[in-house]
Design a protein around this motif. Structure first.
Motif: not given
Ligand SMILES: [Zn+2]
Length: 306
Positions: A283-287, A303-305
């Protein structure tokens, strides 16, 4: 004559008035009640990378063309308060407030995470010990609560229960809070859709990500990963079909489980792998942007920021 044949013959009759839509579930459009951003596991520290990244994330949230109305913070605002002294914890909260003040104008509703609880041994008699400090800084009035917004009922739980020595924690909803939860659900209008938020997931397959949770061929899922009184909560939610979704963080992983009419969403992490890299497991960093609808349905866009 079935509907398809009606349409077919209608197309051959140019003067026939257009068929009016029938009010079935396919034609009655759901209406969005609210869009908000789930921002969680920010794990901020006073260092440059976390501060800059959280700033970037908050700006990303607010730069959306279809802008969320508010932020729901799923907990673990700061890196860790469990074993840190007062000044180290203070510096982390200061970092958070500095970044928020400079980069965010949206209202934030908070939920307590395990790393927000102050468990420093020597501070046992300090009035801010435990959850008190976080509750004060988050301005949430108490460790759990509920409120209504845009036709939905929001229940924010306190899923983190420190062990008696304060050195660790397990995830469950304590008896006092469970009684309150039962009462809160009972007095909520049965037609009002309910969203539940807990930092530690109620129901999540992310607990299966690690081989460490297999012992002698059996799964052993710690209560620190998924709430240990989940069976009780599943039964309780089943009594209330208006409980539509349950959000969580904690695992830094992304999942979606639809079970008994409830959509359980675990929503990744802003910090990814605790700032060591921007991917944790897969899992990629996001919100997440969460859209709630008046028919009780929920959609999530992760979403990835950066
Ligand atoms: Zn976390």
């Amino acid at each position: 004559m079935n509907r398809r044949n009606v349409l077919k013959s209608a197309s051959l009759l140019p003067f026939l008035p257009a068929l009016s839509p029938t009010p079935d579930s396919n034609t009655v459009a759901r209406k969005r009640s609210v869009r908000f951003a789930y921002v969680g596991d920010t794990h901020i520290t006073p260092e440059a990378k976390p501060m800059e990244s959280v700033a970037k994330c908050l700006q990303h949230v607010q730069s959306q063309a279809d802008k969320p109305a508010f932020i729901l913070h799923g907990g673990d605002v700061i890196m860790d308060a469990l074993k840190q002294d007062q000044s180290a914890v203070q510096k982390q909260w200061d970092a958070w407030h500095t970044v928020v003040k400079a980069n965010n104008t949206l209202p934030i509703e908070y939920c307590i995470g395990n790393h927000d609880v102050w468990g420093f041994e020597q501070a046992k008699n300090d009035p801010m010990y435990g959850k008190k400090w976080a509750v004060d800084l988050m301005r949430i009035g108490g460790r759990y609560r509920s409120f209504d917004r845009n036709g939905w009922h929001f229940i924010i739980l306190d899923s983190v229960q420190p062990t008696p020595d304060g050195k660790w924690y397990t995830g469950f909803i304590d008896p006092e809070q469970l009684e309150w939860l039962k009462g809160d659900l009972a007095k909520t209008d049965a037609k009002t859709p309910v969203l539940v938020l807990s930092h530690i997931p109620i129901f999540s397959p992310t607990a299966f990500f690690s081989e460490q949770n297999v012992k002698n061929g059996d799964w052993t899922i710690p209560g620190a990963l998924v709430l240990s009184n989940t069976p009780e909560l599943l039964k309780l939610f089943y009594q209330y079909p208006n409980v539509k979704t349950a959000l969580s963080g904690h695992m830094h992983l992304l999942d979606r489980v639809d079970y008994n009419g409830v959509t359980y969403l675990c929503n990744g992490a802003v910090c990814g792998n605790w700032w060591k890299s921007d991917v944790y497991q897969q899992t990629k960093a996001g919100y997440a942007l969460i859209d709630l609808y008046d028919d009780g349905s929920v959609e999530r866009t992760y979403l990835h920021y950066s």
